[in-house]
Design an enzyme around this catalytic site. Structure first.
Site, mmCIF file in Angstrom:
data_model
loop_
_atom_site.group_PDB
_atom_site.id
_atom_site.type_symbol
_atom_site.label_atom_id
_atom_site.label_comp_id
_atom_site.label_asym_id
_atom_site.label_seq_id
_atom_site.Cartn_x
_atom_site.Cartn_y
_atom_site.Cartn_z
ATOM 1 C CG HIS A 36 27.254 -48.950 -12.440
ATOM 2 N ND1 HIS A 36 26.618 -50.670 -12.309
ATOM 3 C CD2 HIS A 36 26.868 -48.689 -11.525
ATOM 4 C CE1 HIS A 36 26.619 -50.078 -10.757
ATOM 5 N NE2 HIS A 36 26.885 -49.432 -10.440
ATOM 6 C CD GLU A 37 25.835 -44.788 -11.100
ATOM 7 O OE1 GLU A 37 25.159 -44.943 -10.174
ATOM 8 O OE2 GLU A 37 27.398 -45.222 -10.066
ATOM 9 C CG HIS A 42 22.205 -47.530 -10.170
ATOM 10 N ND1 HIS A 42 21.050 -48.593 -9.863
ATOM 11 C CD2 HIS A 42 23.088 -48.062 -10.004
ATOM 12 C CE1 HIS A 42 22.643 -49.438 -9.225
ATOM 13 N NE2 HIS A 42 23.758 -48.719 -9.354
ATOM 14 C CD GLU A 59 25.360 -51.032 -7.106
ATOM 15 O OE1 GLU A 59 25.601 -50.502 -7.358
ATOM 16 O OE2 GLU A 59 23.910 -49.986 -6.545
#
Lengths: 304, 183
Positions: free
Chosen positions: A151-152, A155, A226
């Protein structure tokens, strides 16, 4: 029409929605600027100059925070860089997911915090940094940690620092223009005709409402990014359950973050201000509710 | 006069579109090549660990020499592989052979306790993950390229300039079954 529920579908739908919001935002900005310009009773060139000034001011204000995003955020959160020897498992998890994402390995940081959380920042993939709290490393198993890391890294790959910086510049510009307009009211105006009066009233309303509306749009973009990072992350791990379980674990933890900060809170995978202050609901607006994210992840299960 | 301008304008737009599409396809193809070289790096890393592993195991494993031969054979096949499909097959073979080797190693407590062996085992399982990750990135890029070569209108540009679809890095289910785990 294909059913919208694989990770690919989630990803493209969130990308399209980001662009739709951005398009809407651009139209909104142009409209607000026009109303202000007419409210001021400016000629076209004068209005253009004012907008240019506000844009440059907002640009300068945000450029520093964008360009030094990694240093500022890491400094505020008290994160310490680690090397491969310090935590080989974590290092390998990040390194291997970077290979899958085609990204350079970012700098890895650990925050001395019991509360489980993580964030990523940096102006581009080459200057990216990813930070984990001690608590998250202790509490998550390998697959869950992979989900959070993916997930990070998403980003980073989706250039979210840049996306949010662009949005911040526009929000800042609206705020500056509203401010200038409200102040200028004290000094009275030029000669106006009846249309000038109508625009005057419209501009006063805009000066009050536009900054709030701009903030709401910023939140909508933030939420989209997100959800997008969740979907892109799943495409890296091909295991939606890992991230879903991690989100559940992180959100049900009761430890509070010491270094939680209203300015950086929106960067974290889960709102770090939980139960802490009035900032709680504010940041809650930037991050989509945990149930929404878990539900989206459950939809992707078995379909990646 | 106006019609001529419109025609010229339309032609200019077509040329711009053509250039953009062509360059886009070139970019996608180069990304596939780059992604392939990433797999290659990881596969090389993996095969370079094998001689050390054989060296470390040789002294202990006396009765199951066949396992070692299998590993060496798979490694040679991997190093000789030319196409993504060959490499995928050889890599799959190596994974199977290593699995049997580690299963055999279970019955040698001294070997299992050896630091060197433990370290090699860890390194090998990490490279395996890295190969998988690199493969995933490669396949994503192949998917992007192949999508562009199959969807209209970029497919027209692709076929005009002789772009060809790339193959995914994968083995078929049947080839997976070929791997025998022998003890």
């Amino acid at each position: 029409m294909a059913t919208v529920n694989t990770a690919w579908d989630h990803r493209s739908s969130n990308i399209i929605k980001t662009w739709l919001i951005m398009l809407f935002f651009s139209i909104f900005v142009v409209a607000v600027v026009y109303i202000f310009a007419r409210g001021f009773g400016y000629s076209e060139t004068g209005a253009l100059g004012l907008v240019g000034f506000a844009l440059i001011m907002a640009g300068i204000m945000n450029f520093v925070s964008y360009f030094f995003s990694d240093k500022i955020v890491l400094g505020l959160s008290g994160a310490k860089p680690i090397k491969k020897e310090d935590n080989p498992t974590l290092y390998r998890t990040v390194e291997n997911l970077c290979i899958a994402a085609g990204l350079p390995v970012p700098k890895i940081y650990i925050m001395n915090e019991e509360a489980p959380n993580a964030f990523a920042t940096g102006r581009d993939p080459k200057h990216a940094a990813i930070a984990f709290t001690k608590g998250i490393l202790q509490r998550l198993d390998k697959l869950e940690l992979e989900g959070v890391t993916a997930h990070e890294l998403s980003h980073v790959g989706n250039r979210d620092t840049l996306v949010m910086a662009v949005v911040s510049v526009l929000v800042g510009m609206i705020a500056i223009l509203s401010d200038i307009f409200m102040r200028s009211l004290w000094f009275g105006g030029n000669n106006r005709d009846i249309w000038g009066g109508v625009y005057m009233i419209l501009a006063i309303v805009a000066a009050i409402l536009a900054p709030i509306a701009a903030m709401l749009i910023q939140m909508a973009v933030s939420r989209r990014r997100e959800l997008l990072a969740d979907a892109s992350g799943v495409l890296l791990t091909r295991y939606p359950r890992g991230l879903a379980l991690a989100l559940q674990k992180i959100s049900s933890s009761h430890s509070q973050m010491k270094a939680a900060h209203t300015g950086t809170a929106h960067l974290f995978i889960i709102n770090p201000l939980k139960g802490k202050s009035a900032g709680q609901w504010l940041v809650g607006l930037f991050n989509p509710p945990i149930e929404v994210r878990i539900k989206a992840l459950q939809e992707m299960e078995g379909k990646v | 006069m106006l019609t001529i301008y419109i025609i010229i304008g339309a032609l200019v737009l077509v040329v711009i579109w053509l250039l953009a599409t062509y360059n886009g396809l070139i970019t996608l193809r180069n990304r596939v090549k780059e992604a392939w070289s990433q797999i290659d790096v990881q596969l090389k890393r993996r095969s370079s660990l094998i001689p050390n592993l054989i060296e470390a195991v040789k002294g202990y494993v006396k009765h199951e020499k066949g396992v070692l031969t299998e590993v060496t054979k798979a490694r040679t096949a991997l190093m000789d592989a030319k196409t993504p499909h060959e490499a995928a097959k050889a890599d799959n073979m190596l994974t199977g052979a290593l699995k049997s080797l580690f299963a055999v190693a279970e019955s040698y407590p001294n070997l299992k306790a050896s630091e060197n062996f433990k370290h090699l085992q860890e390194e090998l399982s990490d490279t395996e993950t890295k190969v998988a990750a690199a493969r995933q990135f490669y396949n994503t890029n192949v998917l992007d390229l192949n999508n562009s070569l199959e969807t209209i209108p970029s497919a027209w540009v692709g076929s005009t300039f002789g772009f060809i679809k790339e193959e995914f890095f994968k083995v078929t289910e049947e080839e997976k079954k070929d791997i025998k785990v022998e003890f």
